[in-house]
Design an enzyme around this catalytic site. Structure first.
Site, PDB file in Angstrom:
ATOM      1  CD  GLN A 125      -2.393   1.302   2.759  1.00 20.80           C
ATOM      2  OE1 GLN A 125      -1.781   0.877   3.729  1.00 20.80           O
ATOM      3  NE2 GLN A 125      -3.564   1.882   2.870  1.00 20.80           N
ATOM      4  CB  SER A 128       1.952   7.236   4.352  1.00 21.55           C
ATOM      5  OG  SER A 128       0.926   6.566   5.026  1.00 21.55           O
ATOM      6  CB  SER A 162       3.554  -2.660   5.445  1.00 23.61           C
ATOM      7  OG  SER A 162       3.163  -1.783   6.452  1.00 23.61           O
ATOM      8  CD  GLU A 245      -5.459   0.258   6.885  1.00 20.44           C
ATOM      9  OE1 GLU A 245      -4.329  -0.003   7.262  1.00 20.44           O
ATOM     10  OE2 GLU A 245      -5.724   1.157   6.072  1.00 20.44           O
ATOM     11  CG  ASN A 366      -5.923   4.816  18.540  1.00 19.70           C
ATOM     12  OD1 ASN A 366      -6.139   4.357  17.409  1.00 19.70           O
ATOM     13  ND2 ASN A 366      -5.786   4.046  19.598  1.00 19.70           N
ATOM     14  CD  GLU A 367      -2.928  10.508  18.742  1.00 18.43           C
ATOM     15  OE1 GLU A 367      -2.980   9.883  17.664  1.00 18.43           O
ATOM     16  OE2 GLU A 367      -2.124  10.202  19.646  1.00 18.43           O
TER      17      GLU A 367
HETATM   18  C1  LIG Z   1       2.858  -0.544  11.355  1.00 18.66           C
HETATM   19  C2  LIG Z   1       2.537   0.513  10.329  1.00 18.66           C
HETATM   20  C3  LIG Z   1       2.301   0.114   9.034  1.00 18.66           C
HETATM   21  C4  LIG Z   1       2.035   1.078   8.060  1.00 18.66           C
HETATM   22  N1  LIG Z   1       1.876   0.643   6.783  1.00 18.66           N
HETATM   23  C5  LIG Z   1       1.637   1.550   5.816  1.00 18.66           C
HETATM   24  C6  LIG Z   1       1.510   1.109   4.458  1.00 18.66           C
HETATM   25  O1  LIG Z   1       1.641  -0.086   4.152  1.00 18.66           O
HETATM   26  N2  LIG Z   1       1.292   2.032   3.517  1.00 18.66           N
HETATM   27  C7  LIG Z   1       1.157   3.363   3.801  1.00 18.66           C
HETATM   28  O2  LIG Z   1       0.917   4.132   2.891  1.00 18.66           O
HETATM   29  N3  LIG Z   1       1.285   3.813   5.082  1.00 18.66           N
HETATM   30  C8  LIG Z   1       1.532   2.945   6.095  1.00 18.66           C
HETATM   31  N4  LIG Z   1       1.694   3.379   7.393  1.00 18.66           N
HETATM   32  C9  LIG Z   1       1.677   4.821   7.689  1.00 18.66           C
HETATM   33  C10 LIG Z   1       0.446   5.265   8.462  1.00 18.66           C
HETATM   34  O3  LIG Z   1      -0.687   5.230   7.661  1.00 18.66           O
HETATM   35  C11 LIG Z   1       0.745   6.694   8.992  1.00 18.66           C
HETATM   36  O4  LIG Z   1       1.803   6.575   9.930  1.00 18.66           O
HETATM   37  C12 LIG Z   1      -0.467   7.296   9.677  1.00 18.66           C
HETATM   38  O5  LIG Z   1      -1.443   7.615   8.724  1.00 18.66           O
HETATM   39  C13 LIG Z   1      -0.083   8.579  10.453  1.00 18.66           C
HETATM   40  O6  LIG Z   1       0.532   9.493   9.622  1.00 18.66           O
HETATM   41  P1  LIG Z   1       1.938  10.166   9.975  1.00 18.66           P
HETATM   42  O7  LIG Z   1       2.861   9.081  10.410  1.00 18.66           O
HETATM   43  O8  LIG Z   1       2.306  11.030   8.821  1.00 18.66           O
HETATM   44  O9  LIG Z   1       1.666  11.074  11.258  1.00 18.66           O
HETATM   45  P2  LIG Z   1       1.000  12.514  11.263  1.00 18.66           P
HETATM   46  O10 LIG Z   1      -0.212  12.509  10.398  1.00 18.66           O
HETATM   47  O11 LIG Z   1       2.051  13.530  10.977  1.00 18.66           O
HETATM   48  O12 LIG Z   1       0.555  12.618  12.772  1.00 18.66           O
HETATM   49  C14 LIG Z   1       1.479  12.882  13.825  1.00 18.66           C
HETATM   50  C15 LIG Z   1       0.690  12.978  15.128  1.00 18.66           C
HETATM   51  O13 LIG Z   1      -0.241  14.085  15.060  1.00 18.66           O
HETATM   52  C16 LIG Z   1      -1.561  13.619  15.314  1.00 18.66           C
HETATM   53  N5  LIG Z   1      -2.539  14.335  14.505  1.00 18.66           N
HETATM   54  C17 LIG Z   1      -2.461  14.547  13.165  1.00 18.66           C
HETATM   55  N6  LIG Z   1      -3.574  15.199  12.747  1.00 18.66           N
HETATM   56  C18 LIG Z   1      -4.361  15.372  13.841  1.00 18.66           C
HETATM   57  C19 LIG Z   1      -5.638  15.974  14.068  1.00 18.66           C
HETATM   58  N7  LIG Z   1      -6.349  16.495  13.070  1.00 18.66           N
HETATM   59  N8  LIG Z   1      -6.124  15.973  15.317  1.00 18.66           N
HETATM   60  C20 LIG Z   1      -5.421  15.435  16.360  1.00 18.66           C
HETATM   61  N9  LIG Z   1      -4.213  14.857  16.212  1.00 18.66           N
HETATM   62  C21 LIG Z   1      -3.684  14.836  14.970  1.00 18.66           C
HETATM   63  C22 LIG Z   1      -1.546  12.149  14.929  1.00 18.66           C
HETATM   64  O14 LIG Z   1      -2.574  11.446  15.555  1.00 18.66           O
HETATM   65  C23 LIG Z   1      -0.161  11.737  15.405  1.00 18.66           C
HETATM   66  O15 LIG Z   1      -0.171  11.440  16.766  1.00 18.66           O
HETATM   67  C24 LIG Z   1       1.972   2.457   8.400  1.00 18.66           C
HETATM   68  C25 LIG Z   1       2.221   2.857   9.713  1.00 18.66           C
HETATM   69  C26 LIG Z   1       2.509   1.896  10.667  1.00 18.66           C
HETATM   70  C27 LIG Z   1       2.797   2.372  12.065  1.00 18.66           C
END
Ligand SMILES: Cc1cc2nc3c(=O)[nH]c(=O)nc-3n(C[C@H](O)[C@H](O)[C@H](O)COP(=O)(O)OP(=O)(O)OC[C@H]3O[C@@H](n4cnc5c(N)ncnc54)[C@H](O)[C@@H]3O)c2cc1C
Length: 389
Positions: A125, A128, A162, A245, A366-367
């Site tokens: 996938q 991100s 992933s 998902e 979760n946020e």
């Molecule tokens: C085990 C694992 C597997 C994954 N696999 C894939 C994959 O296969 N393909 C893929 O594309 N992605 C994958 N991801 C990525 C995942 O989808 C992103 O990590 C996730 O969407 C969070 O985005 P970010 O890491 O950019 O954090 P950010 O979006 O930058 O968030 C950072 C922090 O800010 C908080 N935050 C952001 N916006 C808000 C809001 N509006 N209100 C309150 N809090 C907020 C978030 O909750 C978080 O705590 C994976 C992640 C993990 C951990």
């Protein structure tokens, strides 16, 4: 809601149980975040497909059994109870396939569905980006029209994909109309990960394995036949997988029931008065989640759609998983550090604990889920900083 199974459903569960007893590998497979583990898990996908247990809820035409939702949950319960391997093909089967069924052309369905059921084509996938995780609509990777060649040219970067290091193909969203508003002008593409112009760079995890990758796109050509859904309609197409998902599909209750049972066994082997409450809470949590799932199954069968309450589900299972594993690590004490020969459960508790830490992040943090619950279920006002769920 009646929780008594019909004789046919009991028969189905018994058939699954027997097949799993005969086929689940006696020793756990190596982590699928390693090359050898990935290959071993791919082989397991082929074994599942041979037994026609790979995609029970799919039509028979594509290797399924046309199982209904109740049978699917029964299958999952048996699968986890038997300690069967994690599904390395799950991105394809759980995230891509539902939208291929819904939005794919007959040619795309023919080309891709069967090959994902036996592990011969494994999908990553690619959603991100460094600046677009929770705020997926902020993606900046682009798709430019190439009429002469009958397709599109992709540029940009994806991250946290992933197992993209070993997967065969990817699916992802790209901005195909830079003038359109955030959610509009996105298109959904399918592409081979070894295409010219693609660089897959592994990201090392805490334990050194490379379960993730960054994917760089440098003028990558994708023909029109690999556009999924209509150009510009990528957001709507993608959201049909996000619902999957977060909702029922990935986190069947069997997974937590099995982990709660293993925690109980661990406690029996190392009785610790201080952990009793935590073990009991974990057990109750897993049972509550099971009952909640059956309630959802019953509601869906009566025509209800899983909407924002999928977010409650997501927060609950991810916190439960963490709680079960933290409790296990406390019971294990220093032994939790051990891996390999001599380690309790071959070191699986520590490995699963590391993965449980990711639960509150993937499938929508979760946020953000709590924002959705606050706004759409509880009717609370949007946060003072104006951030949207
Ligand atoms: C085990 C694992 C597997 C994954 N696999 C894939 C994959 O296969 N393909 C893929 O594309 N992605 C994958 N991801 C990525 C995942 O989808 C992103 O990590 C996730 O969407 C969070 O985005 P970010 O890491 O950019 O954090 P950010 O979006 O930058 O968030 C950072 C922090 O800010 C908080 N935050 C952001 N916006 C808000 C809001 N509006 N209100 C309150 N809090 C907020 C978030 O909750 C978080 O705590 C994976 C992640 C993990 C951990």
């Amino acid at each position: 809601m009646n929780l008594d199974l019909t004789p046919q459903q009991q028969q189905f569960a018994a058939e699954v149980r027997q097949w799993l007893e005969e086929n689940v590998p006696a020793t756990p497979l190596p982590s699928m975040d390693t090359e050898a583990g990935f290959a071993a898990h791919r082989e397991w996908e082929a074994t599942l497909a041979d037994g026609r247990w790979s995609v029970v809820s799919w039509p028979e035409q594509y290797g399924g059994r046309d199982a209904d939702l109740v049978e699917w949950v029964l299958f999952e319960e048996e699968y986890y109870r038997a300690g069967a391997p994690t599904r390395v093909a799950q991105n394809g089967i759980s995230l891509l396939a539902p939208i291929l069924f819904q939005h794919g052309t007959p040619q795309q369905q023919e080309r891709y569905l069967r090959s994902m059921t036996d592990g011969s084509l494994i999908w990553a996938q690619a959603w991100s980006e460094p600046g677009a995780g929770s705020d997926l609509a902020a993606i900046r990777s682009t798709a430019r029209r190439d009429d002469a060649r009958g397709g599109w040219v992709l540029n940009g970067q994806k991250i946290w994909s992933s197992r993209a290091v070993w997967a065969d193909r990817g699916f992802g969203l790209f901005r195909s109309d830079p003038e359109a508003q955030r959610h509009r002008g996105l298109t959904y593409y399918l592409f081979p990960l070894d295409a010219e112009g693609i660089t897959v760079r592994p990201i090392a995890q805490l334990d050194g394995t490379t379960g993730f990758a960054e994917i760089f796109f440098d003028d990558v050509f994708v023909p029109d036949e690999d556009v999924l859904g209509a150009p510009g309609d990528g957001w709507r197409v993608a959201m049909s997988t996000a619902g999957n998902e977060r909702g029922l599909s990935l986190r069947a209750p069997g997974r937590f029931l099995a982990a709660a049972q293993r925690l109980l066994d661990l406690h029996d082997a190392r009785p610790d008065v201080r952990e009793v409450d935590a073990v009991v809470d974990a057990w109750i949590g897993a049972e509550a989640y099971r009952l909640f799932t059956w309630q959802t199954v019953s509601a869906v069968q009566q025509g209800h759609e899983v909407g924002a309450e999928g977010s409650i589900n997501k927060v609950f299972w991810s916190e439960l998983d963490l709680q079960i594993h933290e409790s296990a690590l406390r019971l294990l004490g220093a032994d939790a550090e051990l891996r390999g020969a001599g380690a309790v459960d071959d070191g699986r508790w520590a490995e699963d604990y590391l993965f449980s830490l990711a639960g509150p992040i993937y499938a929508g943090t979760n946020e953000v889920q709590r924002n959705i619950i606050a706004e759409r279920i509880l009717g609370l006002p949007r946060g003072a900083d104006g951030r949207r769920a």
